[in-house]
Design an enzyme around this catalytic site. Sequence first.
Site, PDB file in Angstrom:
ATOM      1  N   HIS A 109      39.911 -86.525  27.585  1.00 14.56           N
ATOM      2  CA  HIS A 109      41.229 -86.351  26.686  1.00 14.56           C
ATOM      3  C   HIS A 109      42.485 -86.799  27.506  1.00 14.56           C
ATOM      4  O   HIS A 109      43.562 -86.396  27.071  1.00 14.56           O
ATOM      5  CB  HIS A 109      41.428 -84.904  26.466  1.00 14.56           C
ATOM      6  CG  HIS A 109      40.294 -84.514  25.521  1.00 14.56           C
ATOM      7  ND1 HIS A 109      40.029 -83.092  25.049  1.00 14.56           N
ATOM      8  CD2 HIS A 109      39.505 -85.176  24.445  1.00 14.56           C
ATOM      9  CE1 HIS A 109      39.098 -82.987  24.310  1.00 14.56           C
ATOM     10  NE2 HIS A 109      38.891 -84.385  23.771  1.00 14.56           N
TER      11      HIS A 109
ATOM     12  N   LEU B  66      33.124 -67.355  30.258  1.00 16.49           N
ATOM     13  CA  LEU B  66      33.624 -66.133  30.228  1.00 16.49           C
ATOM     14  C   LEU B  66      33.075 -65.444  29.215  1.00 16.49           C
ATOM     15  O   LEU B  66      32.624 -64.012  29.119  1.00 16.49           O
ATOM     16  CB  LEU B  66      35.230 -65.890  30.170  1.00 16.49           C
ATOM     17  CG  LEU B  66      35.795 -64.837  30.783  1.00 16.49           C
ATOM     18  CD1 LEU B  66      35.445 -64.520  32.166  1.00 16.49           C
ATOM     19  CD2 LEU B  66      37.288 -64.929  30.732  1.00 16.49           C
TER      20      LEU B  66
HETATM   21  C1  BJW Z   1      36.652 -69.005  31.006  1.00 13.39           C
HETATM   22  C2  BJW Z   1      37.449 -68.574  31.784  1.00 13.39           C
HETATM   23  C3  BJW Z   1      37.037 -68.321  33.069  1.00 13.39           C
HETATM   24  C4  BJW Z   1      38.680 -68.836  29.965  1.00 13.39           C
HETATM   25  N1  BJW Z   1      35.913 -68.924  33.524  1.00 13.39           N
HETATM   26  N2  BJW Z   1      35.340 -69.607  31.178  1.00 13.39           N
HETATM   27  C5  BJW Z   1      36.697 -81.096  11.355  1.00 13.39           C
HETATM   28  C6  BJW Z   1      35.244 -80.653  11.805  1.00 13.39           C
HETATM   29  C7  BJW Z   1      34.891 -81.566  12.856  1.00 13.39           C
HETATM   30  C8  BJW Z   1      35.792 -82.344  13.546  1.00 13.39           C
HETATM   31  C9  BJW Z   1      37.220 -82.477  13.123  1.00 13.39           C
HETATM   32  C10 BJW Z   1      37.457 -81.669  12.142  1.00 13.39           C
HETATM   33  N3  BJW Z   1      38.884 -82.034  11.622  1.00 13.39           N
HETATM   34  C11 BJW Z   1      39.200 -82.845  12.717  1.00 13.39           C
HETATM   35  C12 BJW Z   1      38.409 -83.152  13.454  1.00 13.39           C
HETATM   36  C13 BJW Z   1      38.133 -83.780  15.014  1.00 13.39           C
HETATM   37  C14 BJW Z   1      39.227 -83.161  16.081  1.00 13.39           C
HETATM   38  C15 BJW Z   1      38.630 -81.690  16.101  1.00 13.39           C
HETATM   39  O1  BJW Z   1      37.661 -81.639  16.767  1.00 13.39           O
HETATM   40  N4  BJW Z   1      39.396 -80.870  15.556  1.00 13.39           N
HETATM   41  C16 BJW Z   1      39.021 -79.447  15.616  1.00 13.39           C
HETATM   42  C17 BJW Z   1      40.149 -78.484  15.676  1.00 13.39           C
HETATM   43  C18 BJW Z   1      38.280 -79.181  14.559  1.00 13.39           C
HETATM   44  N5  BJW Z   1      39.161 -83.899  17.122  1.00 13.39           N
HETATM   45  C19 BJW Z   1      39.696 -85.078  17.213  1.00 13.39           C
HETATM   46  O2  BJW Z   1      40.291 -85.420  16.564  1.00 13.39           O
HETATM   47  C20 BJW Z   1      39.162 -85.780  18.620  1.00 13.39           C
HETATM   48  N6  BJW Z   1      38.874 -87.248  18.188  1.00 13.39           N
HETATM   49  C21 BJW Z   1      37.955 -87.481  17.319  1.00 13.39           C
HETATM   50  O3  BJW Z   1      37.209 -86.868  16.735  1.00 13.39           O
HETATM   51  O4  BJW Z   1      37.839 -88.928  17.186  1.00 13.39           O
HETATM   52  C22 BJW Z   1      36.852 -89.479  16.062  1.00 13.39           C
HETATM   53  C23 BJW Z   1      35.687 -89.556  16.753  1.00 13.39           C
HETATM   54  C24 BJW Z   1      34.484 -89.599  15.938  1.00 13.39           C
HETATM   55  C25 BJW Z   1      33.291 -89.759  16.503  1.00 13.39           C
HETATM   56  C26 BJW Z   1      33.183 -89.741  17.909  1.00 13.39           C
HETATM   57  C27 BJW Z   1      34.269 -89.881  18.837  1.00 13.39           C
HETATM   58  C28 BJW Z   1      35.374 -89.702  18.256  1.00 13.39           C
HETATM   59  C29 BJW Z   1      40.145 -85.871  19.450  1.00 13.39           C
HETATM   60  C30 BJW Z   1      40.550 -84.466  20.105  1.00 13.39           C
HETATM   61  C31 BJW Z   1      41.469 -84.480  20.930  1.00 13.39           C
HETATM   62  C32 BJW Z   1      41.750 -82.917  21.701  1.00 13.39           C
HETATM   63  N7  BJW Z   1      42.728 -83.067  22.548  1.00 13.39           N
HETATM   64  C33 BJW Z   1      43.314 -81.765  23.149  1.00 13.39           C
HETATM   65  C34 BJW Z   1      44.685 -81.673  23.076  1.00 13.39           C
HETATM   66  C35 BJW Z   1      45.229 -82.466  23.968  1.00 13.39           C
HETATM   67  C36 BJW Z   1      46.727 -82.429  24.357  1.00 13.39           C
HETATM   68  C37 BJW Z   1      47.115 -81.342  25.282  1.00 13.39           C
HETATM   69  O5  BJW Z   1      46.365 -81.059  26.351  1.00 13.39           O
HETATM   70  O6  BJW Z   1      48.302 -80.675  25.087  1.00 13.39           O
HETATM   71  O7  BJW Z   1      42.540 -81.380  24.243  1.00 13.39           O
HETATM   72  S1  BJW Z   1      42.911 -80.421  21.883  1.00 13.39           S
HETATM   73  C38 BJW Z   1      42.633 -79.178  23.479  1.00 13.39           C
HETATM   74  O8  BJW Z   1      41.245 -78.615  23.121  1.00 13.39           O
HETATM   75  C39 BJW Z   1      42.527 -79.938  24.597  1.00 13.39           C
HETATM   76  C40 BJW Z   1      41.250 -79.562  25.301  1.00 13.39           C
HETATM   77  O9  BJW Z   1      40.667 -80.441  26.088  1.00 13.39           O
HETATM   78  C41 BJW Z   1      40.337 -79.221  24.076  1.00 13.39           C
HETATM   79  C42 BJW Z   1      39.242 -78.264  24.267  1.00 13.39           C
HETATM   80  O10 BJW Z   1      39.768 -77.051  24.572  1.00 13.39           O
HETATM   81  P1  BJW Z   1      38.746 -76.337  25.565  1.00 13.39           P
HETATM   82  O11 BJW Z   1      38.892 -76.899  26.920  1.00 13.39           O
HETATM   83  O12 BJW Z   1      37.813 -75.771  25.222  1.00 13.39           O
HETATM   84  O13 BJW Z   1      40.020 -74.857  25.824  1.00 13.39           O
HETATM   85  P2  BJW Z   1      39.842 -73.452  24.933  1.00 13.39           P
HETATM   86  O14 BJW Z   1      40.983 -72.906  25.176  1.00 13.39           O
HETATM   87  O15 BJW Z   1      39.517 -73.762  23.777  1.00 13.39           O
HETATM   88  O16 BJW Z   1      38.781 -72.606  25.620  1.00 13.39           O
HETATM   89  C43 BJW Z   1      38.941 -72.087  26.672  1.00 13.39           C
HETATM   90  C44 BJW Z   1      37.303 -71.628  27.207  1.00 13.39           C
HETATM   91  O17 BJW Z   1      37.311 -71.066  28.579  1.00 13.39           O
HETATM   92  C45 BJW Z   1      37.157 -70.318  26.200  1.00 13.39           C
HETATM   93  O18 BJW Z   1      35.968 -70.620  25.544  1.00 13.39           O
HETATM   94  C46 BJW Z   1      37.190 -69.224  27.342  1.00 13.39           C
HETATM   95  O19 BJW Z   1      35.995 -68.253  27.012  1.00 13.39           O
HETATM   96  C47 BJW Z   1      36.794 -69.931  28.621  1.00 13.39           C
HETATM   97  N8  BJW Z   1      37.329 -69.187  29.827  1.00 13.39           N
HETATM   98  N9  BJW Z   1      38.760 -68.275  31.387  1.00 13.39           N
HETATM   99  C48 BJW Z   1      35.112 -69.359  32.446  1.00 13.39           C
HETATM  100  N10 BJW Z   1      37.855 -67.937  33.945  1.00 13.39           N
END
Ligand code: BJW
Length: 233
Positions: free
Chosen positions: A109, A203
Amino acid sequence: MSKFEQIVILTGAGISAESGIQTFRDAGGLWEDHPVEQVATPEGFAADPALVHRFYNLRRAALSTVAPNAAHKALADLQARFAGEVTLVTQNVDDLHERGGSKNVIHMHGELLSTFCTACNHRWRQETDLTVETQCLACQTQGGPRPDIVWFGEMPYDMDRIERALKRCDLFVSIGTSGAVYPAAGFVQLAHVHGAQTLELNLEPSQGSAFFGETRQGPATQLVPEWVHSILA
Ligand code: BJW
């Protein structure tokens, strides 16, 4: 001697939470004051680039106030000492894996410390603030540079390399990610259908927990060093 030869690790915001970087979806998350469409989409950037620059400038500056934790360091230790292959993929845009000692981290990302020019695609390391006046280092276009972050609707980086690693690995481990964002949320199923064992360290159960062969719950700073120890033992 571990029974595994090729391990793929996916990390998310949870691995950096205990270093003091807020996760996205947990209470008090990073986007609290900003709707996601405003700061994490190309459309948001086109509508108000100054706001988006301010948002990422704050996060880039905050990197100097945090440090890698025991989970980042344990993964670096694994990379250094595991006899087989370890592919480390992170969704995180911070640099804590690298500062924890990891090499060859795949930032699917993007990275806060990277910038690219929308006019000529030139990419460079960026430690200081970006503004709408910033000029590209290569083509000098003013306002061309943008944060090197993969926003919603954009293609994550290195997908071919990641998918190849997922198809040949014998163990896939997901650490601290909610399983809410694709394509990363689908990695567990891809690895599983190609024969890998799958393990989630989080977590709490993620949205994709049911897809994992095994899940362990607890803080990353405890679970990750324990798991690494068991693999290297
Ligand atoms: C602990 C802990 C501790 C806490 N110990 N654990 C409908 C259905 C399906 C897909 C889509 C849809 N509509 C749109 C889409 C696609 C879209 C998407 O997925 N949307 C969803 C919202 C549904 N995706 C995209 O657009 C991506 N591109 C794409 O799909 O291109 C087409 C493609 C097709 C085919 C193949 C390939 C590509 C791009 C996604 C870009 C995401 N970017 C972000 C933002 C960046 C900007 C920024 O940083 O400001 O990246 S989104 C945000 O979420 C960020 C993160 O990397 C990402 C994931 O979040 P993460 O890391 O999981 O964090 P959290 O907060 O969600 O979770 C934290 C976890 O930690 C929790 O589980 C806690 O329990 C745990 N935790 N403390 C251990 N101490």
